[in-house]
Motif scaffolding. Structure first.
Motif, PDB file in Angstrom:
ATOM      1  N   PRO A 113      58.784 142.701   4.324  1.00  0.00           N
ATOM      2  CA  PRO A 113      58.185 143.426   3.195  1.00  0.00           C
ATOM      3  C   PRO A 113      59.205 144.113   2.291  1.00  0.00           C
ATOM      4  O   PRO A 113      58.910 144.396   1.130  1.00  0.00           O
ATOM      5  CB  PRO A 113      57.279 144.459   3.879  1.00  0.00           C
ATOM      6  CG  PRO A 113      57.855 144.615   5.256  1.00  0.00           C
ATOM      7  CD  PRO A 113      58.395 143.264   5.619  1.00  0.00           C
ATOM      8  N   PRO A 164      55.512 137.984   4.572  1.00  0.00           N
ATOM      9  CA  PRO A 164      54.920 139.199   5.147  1.00  0.00           C
ATOM     10  C   PRO A 164      55.818 139.867   6.186  1.00  0.00           C
ATOM     11  O   PRO A 164      55.743 141.079   6.378  1.00  0.00           O
ATOM     12  CB  PRO A 164      53.623 138.687   5.789  1.00  0.00           C
ATOM     13  CG  PRO A 164      53.316 137.412   5.086  1.00  0.00           C
ATOM     14  CD  PRO A 164      54.639 136.821   4.731  1.00  0.00           C
ATOM     15  N   ASP A 165      56.663 139.073   6.860  1.00  0.00           N
ATOM     16  CA  ASP A 165      57.533 139.640   7.885  1.00  0.00           C
ATOM     17  C   ASP A 165      58.766 140.316   7.296  1.00  0.00           C
ATOM     18  O   ASP A 165      59.560 140.901   8.032  1.00  0.00           O
ATOM     19  CB  ASP A 165      57.964 138.555   8.883  1.00  0.00           C
ATOM     20  CG  ASP A 165      58.743 137.424   8.218  1.00  0.00           C
ATOM     21  OD1 ASP A 165      58.403 137.085   7.068  1.00  0.00           O
ATOM     22  OD2 ASP A 165      59.670 136.900   8.842  1.00  0.00           O
TER      23      ASP A 165
END
Length: 441
Positions: free
Chosen positions: A191, A188-189
């Motif tokens: 993208p 998620p960090d």
């Protein structure tokens, strides 16, 4: 060389003169060649400018492969690639196997997304292959376009190396990934980073995943602490499927390259010996199992495959006993041993108050410095105090991404005014293990 190729090289030099901060670089005169491409505005093509410098071993009629030294992310790391093809130690590896040495430089602004180039699917794969064709024309080595690759990469460069290996397993002879791997699970960090698909069948390309212990192994906080879990996620499925893949944990470092070249270069040497075809243009050879050694990932002892009683599907793969012994030393303290002296310098000349010479690096341990003697008396050293903040002191120095410092150090020594213009001057190479060559006069 064709007129078009000459004009292209001239335009390259002009373009660099206009484009800071990538406008300070060593000149590329034969046996060095350079091409540069502007950023493309087209979707799916490389959106950053890039240059490629290649070194061709003198007197090689037909090349057998290309050793690629790929820098990492960020403006500082990208600029470090400007000297990659001039590294004497990596040249020694390339020359032994009749390979060229190529160093790309992506002109990435500091805050630009590294994925613009370190994901080969964003245009860097196609541009890299175009560069090989253009450099083949400029250097009169058209075989460059189709030769196999030995890929080394640091950080984002390791991501690129891993991606290229998965995209072109039939072209990659061996791949070394320092402090980076392609993503197999989305984060998620990050993208912007796209995941890669791993093959179901065993990957035939020997690969080594190399990282510092401070990158999440024994130091579990900080900027690079997430690398170790990412490495394991990449390693585990490939090894379980029979891939020829290993892990080498540097016990001294974080994200900097440290002393990794003293394992990486012997590892490549062994892999190229086993993989490159005897005749240029033929397919890569498969590595036989008879010489394989295995080790547990977090241990410091390796043994022949037949004697290994651990989990083979989670083990470190090593190509032979010599590399296994170097691996054991490296993961213990990085002090990889060397018992062979470096080659002696050649072409000693005295002119204009200066002594000059040529020298090839020792394959195992590079060049730390030179000793200058006359009449059996030491006159000095070059450099007087070799430095390297990231590992063993070296003649050419060393940057964070494992490339020489600028300006490149010259092989020359200023003579005292009282020294004769000619005489029994001797130059001795000393490698980074402290071994001396025979003297050249």
């Amino acid at each position: 060389m064709k007129i078009s190729a000459i004009l292209a090289l001239v335009l390259v030099e002009v373009a660099f003169a206009q484009d800071a901060p990538y406008d300070v670089f060593p000149n590329a005169q034969p046996p060095y060649y350079r091409v540069r491409y502007d950023a493309s505005p087209n979707e799916g093509e490389l959106q950053l400018a890039v240059q490629y410098t290649i070194w061709i071993p003198p007197n090689v009629k037909t090349l057998r492969g290309v050793v690629v030294h790929q820098h990492g992310c960020g403006e500082g790391s990208c600029k470090s690639g400007l000297t990659g093809a001039f590294d004497l130690h990596w040249q020694a590896l390339a020359a032994k196997h009749d390979c060229a040495l190529l160093s790309p430089v992506y002109e990435q602004p500091q805050n630009a997304d590294c994925q613009l180039w370190c994901d080969p699917r964003n245009g860097s794969d196609a541009t890299f292959q175009k560069a090989l064709a253009d450099l083949g024309e400029a250097s009169h080595h058209p075989e460059l376009e189709t030769l196999p690759w030995a890929l080394w990469g640091h950080s984002g460069g390791a991501t690129w190396v891993g991606g290229m290996t998965l995209l072109h397993p039939d072209r990659v002879a061996a791949a070394w990934l320092r402090s980076g791997v392609p993503l197999v699970v989305a984060r998620p960090d990050r993208p912007s980073a796209k995941t890669v698909d791993l093959p179901d069948e065993p990957l035939p390309v020997p690969m080594m995943l190399n990282l510092g212990t401070k990158e999440g192994v024994t130091v579990t906080d900080g900027r690079f602490s997430g690398l170790w879990p990412t490495v394991q996620r990449f390693f585990k499925p490939l090894r379980e499927r029979g891939g020829l893949i290993g892990i080498a944990i540097d016990p001294l470092t974080g994200h900097e390259c440290g002393n990794q070249r003293y394992l990486a270069i012997p590892w490549f040497d062994a892999c190229l010996e086993l993989r490159l075809p005897a005749k240029s243009g033929e397919p890569l050879r498969s590595i036989p199992n008879e010489q394989t050694w295995l080790a547990a990932v977090r241990e410091t002892t390796a043994m022949p495959e037949a004697s290994f009683n651990g989990d083979r599907e989670a083990s470190v793969w090593l190509p032979n006993q010599q590399v296994a012994e170097a691996w054991m030393q490296y993961v213990s303290d990085t002090k990889v041993a060397d018992s062979s002296p470096p080659p002696p310098p050649t072409n000693i000349k005295s002119s204009g108050g200066k002594l000059t010479w040529d020298a090839a690096a020792d394959l195992e341990s590079g060049i730390a410095y030179f000793i200058i003697e006359r009449g059996g008396k030491e006159l000095g050293k070059v450099p007087p105090s070799p430095k390297n903040p990231y590992g063993r002191p070296l003649f050419q120095g060393l940057l964070y991404s494992d490339t020489p410092t600028q300006p490149l150090v010259r092989m020359q020594f200023s003579l005292d005014e009282k020294s004769p213009a000619s005489g029994d001057y001797r130059v001795i190479s000393v490698n980074s293990a402290g071994l001396r060559s025979s003297g050249a006069e």
